[in-house]
Design an enzyme around this catalytic site. Sequence first.
Site, PDB file in Angstrom:
ATOM      1  N   ASP A   1       0.855  -1.175   0.000  1.00 50.26           N
ATOM      2  CA  ASP A   1       0.000   0.000   0.000  1.00 50.26           C
ATOM      3  C   ASP A   1       0.900   1.237   0.000  1.00 50.26           C
ATOM      4  O   ASP A   1       2.105   1.144   0.266  1.00 50.26           O
ATOM      5  CB  ASP A   1      -0.891  -0.043   1.253  1.00 50.26           C
ATOM      6  CG  ASP A   1      -1.717   1.211   1.426  1.00 50.26           C
ATOM      7  OD1 ASP A   1      -2.331   1.671   0.452  1.00 50.26           O
ATOM      8  OD2 ASP A   1      -1.730   1.744   2.559  1.00 50.26           O
TER       9      ASP A   1
ATOM     10  N   ASP B   1      -0.221   5.234   0.834  1.00 49.83           N
ATOM     11  CA  ASP B   1      -0.493   6.212   1.890  1.00 49.83           C
ATOM     12  C   ASP B   1      -0.657   5.525   3.238  1.00 49.83           C
ATOM     13  O   ASP B   1      -1.434   4.582   3.389  1.00 49.83           O
ATOM     14  CB  ASP B   1      -1.763   6.994   1.557  1.00 49.83           C
ATOM     15  CG  ASP B   1      -1.587   7.884   0.340  1.00 49.83           C
ATOM     16  OD1 ASP B   1      -1.072   8.996   0.491  1.00 49.83           O
ATOM     17  OD2 ASP B   1      -1.955   7.439  -0.771  1.00 49.83           O
TER      18      ASP B   1
ATOM     19  N   ASP C   1      -2.042  -0.381   5.886  1.00 49.48           N
ATOM     20  CA  ASP C   1      -2.378   0.229   7.172  1.00 49.48           C
ATOM     21  C   ASP C   1      -3.858   0.411   7.409  1.00 49.48           C
ATOM     22  O   ASP C   1      -4.277   0.727   8.533  1.00 49.48           O
ATOM     23  CB  ASP C   1      -1.727   1.616   7.257  1.00 49.48           C
ATOM     24  CG  ASP C   1      -2.438   2.622   6.353  1.00 49.48           C
ATOM     25  OD1 ASP C   1      -2.983   3.613   6.862  1.00 49.48           O
ATOM     26  OD2 ASP C   1      -2.467   2.392   5.126  1.00 49.48           O
TER      27      ASP C   1
END
Length: 240
Positions: free
Chosen positions: A11, A13, A186
Amino acid sequence: MLKPDNALFLDFDGTLVAFAQQPDGVTVDARLPALLAELRTRLGGAVALVSGRTIAQLDALLGLPHYAAAGLHGHEWRLEDGKLHQSGKTPSVGRILSGLRERFGGDIRLFIEDKGASVALHYRRAPGRAQACIAAMRELAGPEFEVLQGHCVVEARPRGIHKGIALKTLSSHPPFKGRRPVFVGDDVTDEDGFRVALALGGHGVKVGPEPSLARYRLSSVKAVHDWLAASLLVLGREAS
């Protein structure tokens, strides 16, 4: 640590870069592009970003050659040949955009992001408006879209598209095919990726403290960078 038979899916961001007030305000660590390039070499090309951003945004931010990637939660994806593919049809986001602009266009603290195939409403600078933003997106989305909540953002994406599908699609092609996937993310949108990685014999790595399906955990973006750098050293030793 990563092993030579892994495929690495990352991922962006909140995982490789810290969140900013607006998506175009993120800062990419100067060492990150070279680190990703070296990992790609050590893993035989089996490194891909899997993001809610468009692939074009990822390319611009990292300044890397057109490596394998998946954007818009997997609605678009690309292999090493550079050809861009789409998963499923692209429903119109015009009605959602119009509705959001009518309701929130006067609030400069909010940012309406038109991604082409999806729409995100960012409220990082106005957390008190979270419920109003979420409620409006749910009302406007319609049956062709599903609504996702992330870190100070709510997004409408085409129904049936998610990062797990992106990981599964990339894993069916070389150089990812036959490798054990490791997915690092996240947010709640990354849980689909963790689930598919586990089903394919790999595992997830969760960044942050929230509950997760991921087997392993890292505390922050810096911890991700440190782990990637340490993995690169281990991969280098095993190759020598």
